[in-house]
Design a protein around this motif. Structure first.
Motif, PDB file in Angstrom:
ATOM      1  N   VAL A  62      33.711 -13.976 -28.410  1.00  0.00           N
ATOM      2  CA  VAL A  62      34.827 -13.642 -29.296  1.00  0.00           C
ATOM      3  C   VAL A  62      34.475 -14.174 -30.677  1.00  0.00           C
ATOM      4  CG1 VAL A  62      37.293 -13.889 -29.729  1.00  0.00           C
ATOM      5  CG2 VAL A  62      36.446 -13.858 -27.369  1.00  0.00           C
ATOM      6  N   PRO A  63      34.261 -13.284 -31.659  1.00  0.00           N
ATOM      7  CA  PRO A  63      33.855 -13.748 -32.986  1.00  0.00           C
ATOM      8  C   PRO A  63      34.951 -14.533 -33.692  1.00  0.00           C
ATOM      9  CG  PRO A  63      34.364 -11.409 -33.037  1.00  0.00           C
ATOM     10  CD  PRO A  63      34.404 -11.826 -31.584  1.00  0.00           C
ATOM     11  N   GLU A  64      34.556 -15.283 -34.691  1.00  0.00           N
ATOM     12  CA  GLU A  64      35.496 -16.135 -35.417  1.00  0.00           C
ATOM     13  C   GLU A  64      36.617 -15.330 -36.054  1.00  0.00           C
ATOM     14  OE1 GLU A  64      35.368 -19.871 -38.555  1.00  0.00           O
ATOM     15  OE2 GLU A  64      33.652 -18.511 -38.416  1.00  0.00           O
ATOM     16  N   ASP A  65      36.312 -14.114 -36.534  1.00  0.00           N
ATOM     17  CA  ASP A  65      37.351 -13.325 -37.191  1.00  0.00           C
ATOM     18  C   ASP A  65      38.239 -12.568 -36.206  1.00  0.00           C
ATOM     19  OD1 ASP A  65      35.794 -11.204 -36.312  1.00  0.00           O
ATOM     20  OD2 ASP A  65      35.187 -10.550 -38.316  1.00  0.00           O
ATOM     21  N   ARG A  66      37.948 -12.699 -34.910  1.00  0.00           N
ATOM     22  CA  ARG A  66      38.751 -12.101 -33.825  1.00  0.00           C
ATOM     23  C   ARG A  66      38.897 -10.575 -33.982  1.00  0.00           C
ATOM     24  NH1 ARG A  66      37.469 -16.805 -32.440  1.00  0.00           N
ATOM     25  NH2 ARG A  66      39.024 -18.303 -31.726  1.00  0.00           N
ATOM     26  N   SER A  67      37.855  -9.943 -34.518  1.00  0.00           N
ATOM     27  CA  SER A  67      37.908  -8.509 -34.762  1.00  0.00           C
ATOM     28  C   SER A  67      37.454  -7.671 -33.584  1.00  0.00           C
ATOM     29  CB  SER A  67      37.028  -8.165 -35.979  1.00  0.00           C
ATOM     30  OG  SER A  67      35.669  -8.520 -35.723  1.00  0.00           O
ATOM     31  N   GLN A  68      36.815  -8.284 -32.590  1.00  0.00           N
ATOM     32  CA  GLN A  68      36.243  -7.538 -31.485  1.00  0.00           C
ATOM     33  C   GLN A  68      36.059  -8.479 -30.287  1.00  0.00           C
ATOM     34  OE1 GLN A  68      35.816  -5.123 -29.534  1.00  0.00           O
ATOM     35  NE2 GLN A  68      34.475  -3.746 -30.727  1.00  0.00           N
ATOM     36  N   ILE A  69      35.805  -7.902 -29.121  1.00  0.00           N
ATOM     37  CA  ILE A  69      35.438  -8.674 -27.936  1.00  0.00           C
ATOM     38  C   ILE A  69      34.119  -8.102 -27.427  1.00  0.00           C
ATOM     39  CG2 ILE A  69      36.063  -9.356 -25.591  1.00  0.00           C
ATOM     40  CD1 ILE A  69      38.986  -8.974 -26.363  1.00  0.00           C
ATOM     41  N   TYR A  70      33.085  -8.947 -27.366  1.00  0.00           N
ATOM     42  CA  TYR A  70      31.761  -8.526 -26.908  1.00  0.00           C
ATOM     43  C   TYR A  70      31.561  -8.987 -25.467  1.00  0.00           C
ATOM     44  CZ  TYR A  70      31.038  -7.796 -31.888  1.00  0.00           C
ATOM     45  OH  TYR A  70      31.169  -7.375 -33.192  1.00  0.00           O
TER      46      TYR A  70
ATOM     47  N   ALA B 171      47.070 -21.022 -19.412  1.00  0.00           N
ATOM     48  CA  ALA B 171      47.842 -19.899 -19.949  1.00  0.00           C
ATOM     49  C   ALA B 171      48.156 -20.086 -21.426  1.00  0.00           C
ATOM     50  CB  ALA B 171      49.135 -19.727 -19.143  1.00  0.00           C
ATOM     51  N   ALA B 172      48.452 -21.312 -21.832  1.00  0.00           N
ATOM     52  CA  ALA B 172      48.772 -21.556 -23.235  1.00  0.00           C
ATOM     53  C   ALA B 172      47.581 -21.216 -24.129  1.00  0.00           C
ATOM     54  CB  ALA B 172      49.182 -23.012 -23.435  1.00  0.00           C
ATOM     55  N   THR B 173      46.366 -21.556 -23.665  1.00  0.00           N
ATOM     56  CA  THR B 173      45.160 -21.229 -24.421  1.00  0.00           C
ATOM     57  C   THR B 173      44.988 -19.719 -24.511  1.00  0.00           C
ATOM     58  OG1 THR B 173      44.104 -23.268 -23.659  1.00  0.00           O
ATOM     59  CG2 THR B 173      42.667 -21.571 -24.569  1.00  0.00           C
ATOM     60  N   LEU B 174      45.207 -19.030 -23.388  1.00  0.00           N
ATOM     61  CA  LEU B 174      45.096 -17.574 -23.372  1.00  0.00           C
ATOM     62  C   LEU B 174      46.115 -16.924 -24.309  1.00  0.00           C
ATOM     63  CD1 LEU B 174      44.521 -16.887 -19.572  1.00  0.00           C
ATOM     64  CD2 LEU B 174      42.947 -16.330 -21.427  1.00  0.00           C
ATOM     65  N   VAL B 175      47.334 -17.438 -24.271  1.00  0.00           N
ATOM     66  CA  VAL B 175      48.381 -16.876 -25.123  1.00  0.00           C
ATOM     67  C   VAL B 175      48.018 -17.065 -26.598  1.00  0.00           C
ATOM     68  CG1 VAL B 175      50.758 -17.183 -25.903  1.00  0.00           C
ATOM     69  CG2 VAL B 175      50.249 -17.045 -23.465  1.00  0.00           C
ATOM     70  N   GLY B 176      47.569 -18.275 -26.950  1.00  0.00           N
ATOM     71  CA  GLY B 176      47.198 -18.536 -28.334  1.00  0.00           C
ATOM     72  C   GLY B 176      46.073 -17.633 -28.805  1.00  0.00           C
ATOM     73  N   LEU B 177      45.059 -17.474 -27.956  1.00  0.00           N
ATOM     74  CA  LEU B 177      43.948 -16.598 -28.305  1.00  0.00           C
ATOM     75  C   LEU B 177      44.416 -15.150 -28.358  1.00  0.00           C
ATOM     76  CD1 LEU B 177      40.940 -16.519 -28.944  1.00  0.00           C
ATOM     77  CD2 LEU B 177      40.487 -16.357 -26.478  1.00  0.00           C
ATOM     78  N   GLY B 178      45.318 -14.806 -27.445  1.00  0.00           N
ATOM     79  CA  GLY B 178      45.829 -13.444 -27.407  1.00  0.00           C
ATOM     80  C   GLY B 178      46.550 -13.054 -28.675  1.00  0.00           C
ATOM     81  N   MET B 179      47.281 -13.992 -29.256  1.00  0.00           N
ATOM     82  CA  MET B 179      47.990 -13.706 -30.501  1.00  0.00           C
ATOM     83  C   MET B 179      46.997 -13.404 -31.629  1.00  0.00           C
ATOM     84  SD  MET B 179      51.038 -16.560 -30.259  1.00  0.00           S
ATOM     85  CE  MET B 179      51.896 -15.971 -31.725  1.00  0.00           C
ATOM     86  N   GLN B 180      45.812 -14.018 -31.542  1.00  0.00           N
ATOM     87  CA  GLN B 180      44.792 -13.769 -32.557  1.00  0.00           C
ATOM     88  C   GLN B 180      44.066 -12.445 -32.325  1.00  0.00           C
ATOM     89  OE1 GLN B 180      42.152 -17.189 -32.566  1.00  0.00           O
ATOM     90  NE2 GLN B 180      43.871 -18.587 -32.301  1.00  0.00           N
ATOM     91  N   LEU B 181      44.043 -11.984 -31.059  1.00  0.00           N
ATOM     92  CA  LEU B 181      43.281 -10.789 -30.704  1.00  0.00           C
ATOM     93  C   LEU B 181      44.148  -9.553 -30.491  1.00  0.00           C
ATOM     94  CD1 LEU B 181      40.804 -12.439 -28.183  1.00  0.00           C
ATOM     95  CD2 LEU B 181      40.180 -11.423 -30.365  1.00  0.00           C
ATOM     96  N   LYS B 182      45.409  -9.621 -30.868  1.00  0.00           N
ATOM     97  CA  LYS B 182      46.330  -8.536 -30.526  1.00  0.00           C
ATOM     98  C   LYS B 182      45.985  -7.208 -31.197  1.00  0.00           C
ATOM     99  CE  LYS B 182      49.667 -10.060 -34.042  1.00  0.00           C
ATOM    100  NZ  LYS B 182      51.041 -10.578 -34.249  1.00  0.00           N
TER     101      LYS B 182
END
Length: 355
Positions: free
Chosen positions: A122-130, A287-298
């Motif tokens: 997951v890149p720093e800018d959260r623009s894509q998922i490789y 789950a909290a980590t996933l949720v936080g990351l999810g908000m960045q990757l929405k």
């Protein structure tokens, strides 16, 4: 079974090896990581909808403790404190025949191995998922055991040794680990009410009466599992299997993130409730980590995820007679640079995936 002899459990990944002798007792093969990739993508993309499900998720999933010694921890790659990218190792496992005490978490040596291993960047800018698949038969250095197939690391030392092996291969730190058992894959496809894909090649799965016609088909349960695992029905074997896995991932992710799913709390809870017991994460990946990351990757487009298989340098035979895949040293070096510099987009532009 001798856990120090992984060749007893391995079969070749190339079509030309399909005639190899099979074990008398047929072990259910480990699930491919399509399911885990789909679930994580869905949780990441829809995480901000799932706050009320965090408790259920955390209470039902399993945890793997890496428990590195200080010496092992000191030997791990050092990540730049300013590097905001994330690397997640995904592992597919089959616990059907393993009743050992550590079988759920695989935090030590066990009499099994993983057939499916992916590295998600997951890149720093959260623009894509490789999502990079790695070949299980790739002949690599396993810390403390010398050269062997990549998936032998699990039987020698469980997930901790697999993490060390993957980190050594790419000289890059693995931030998190996530695993799914094959039963979880079936539960996910069932909870979704089936996953609809467009099948390009009609085939009957090897050793079954499961026929998959050409055109639009809906996959669920065992039939979904066999579709993404099948390779013997195709002239290009593993390559078609990878293509089918990508097709399934895209379709399942689309269904998971559809309005029909996200606006249906009963369906969301059913998915989390049924699949969570088959998931294992490292202790800091909750789950909290996933949720936080999810908000960045929405805003990531799940229909255009960057999925590819790490290139290899062809098939060979090891000194002890194992059928192996040779690693591409050029690809390893290029991927090392891309992971460290957070330039996976540039790597894929210069090295487009070969189907």
């Amino acid at each position: 079974m001798n856990s120090n002899d992984p060749s007893q459990n391995d079969i070749s990944t190339r079509t030309m090896r399909f005639g190899a002798a099979r074990r008398k007792k047929k072990r259910v093969r480990a699930v491919v990581l399509s399911a885990l990739a789909v679930l994580l993508i869905a949780l990441l993309g829809a995480g901000y909808y799932l706050f009320n499900l965090q408790h259920a998720f955390n209470s039902k999933t399993n945890t793997v403790d890496l428990n590195f010694t200080q010496e092992q921890e000191d030997a791990r790659p050092v990540k730049d404190p300013d590097d905001g990218s994330m690397n997640i190792m995904l592992v597919g496992v089959d616990h059907a025949d393993d009743n050992s005490a550590q079988s759920a978490a695989l935090d030590g040596a066990v009499s099994q191995r993983s057939d499916s291993m992916m590295l998600v960047h997951v890149p720093e800018d959260r623009s894509q998922i490789y999502i990079m698949s790695t070949v299980r038969d790739m002949y690599v250095d396993i810390p403390g055991y010398g050269k062997n197939k990549l998936n032998a690391a699990v039987s020698f030392g469980g997930i901790p040794l697999l993490v060390q092996t993957m980190e050594g291969l790419f000289d890059t730190k693995v931030d998190h680990v996530a695993m799914i058992d094959f039963d979880g894959f079936k539960e996910l496809s069932t909870a979704l009410g089936g996953v609809t894909i467009k099948n390009d090649i009609p085939f009957t799965a090897h050793d079954t009466d499961y026929f998959y016609p050409q055109g639009e088909i809906t996959l669920e349960g065992d039939r979904a599992l066999r579709f993404v695992r099948e390779r013997k029905s195709f002239s290009n074997g593993d390559y078609q299997r990878v293509a089918n896995q990508r097709k399934f991932i895209a379709a399942a992710a689309s269904q998971m993130l559809s309005a029909d799913t996200l606006t249906n709390p009963v369906k969301l809870y059913d998915i989390v409730d049924k699949v969570s017991p088959y998931l294992t994460f490292d202790s800091s990946f909750d789950a909290a980590t996933l949720v936080g990351l999810g908000m960045q990757l929405k805003n990531v487009d799940t229909n255009n995820l960057a999925m590819f298989t790490m290139p290899t340098a062809g098939s060979s035979t090891s000194a002890d007679g194992q059928s192996i895949e040779l690693p591409s040293e050029q690809a390893i070096q290029q991927i090392r640079v891309a992971l460290k510099a957070d330039t996976m987009d540039e790597y894929l532009k210069e090295n487009p995936p070969q189907e």
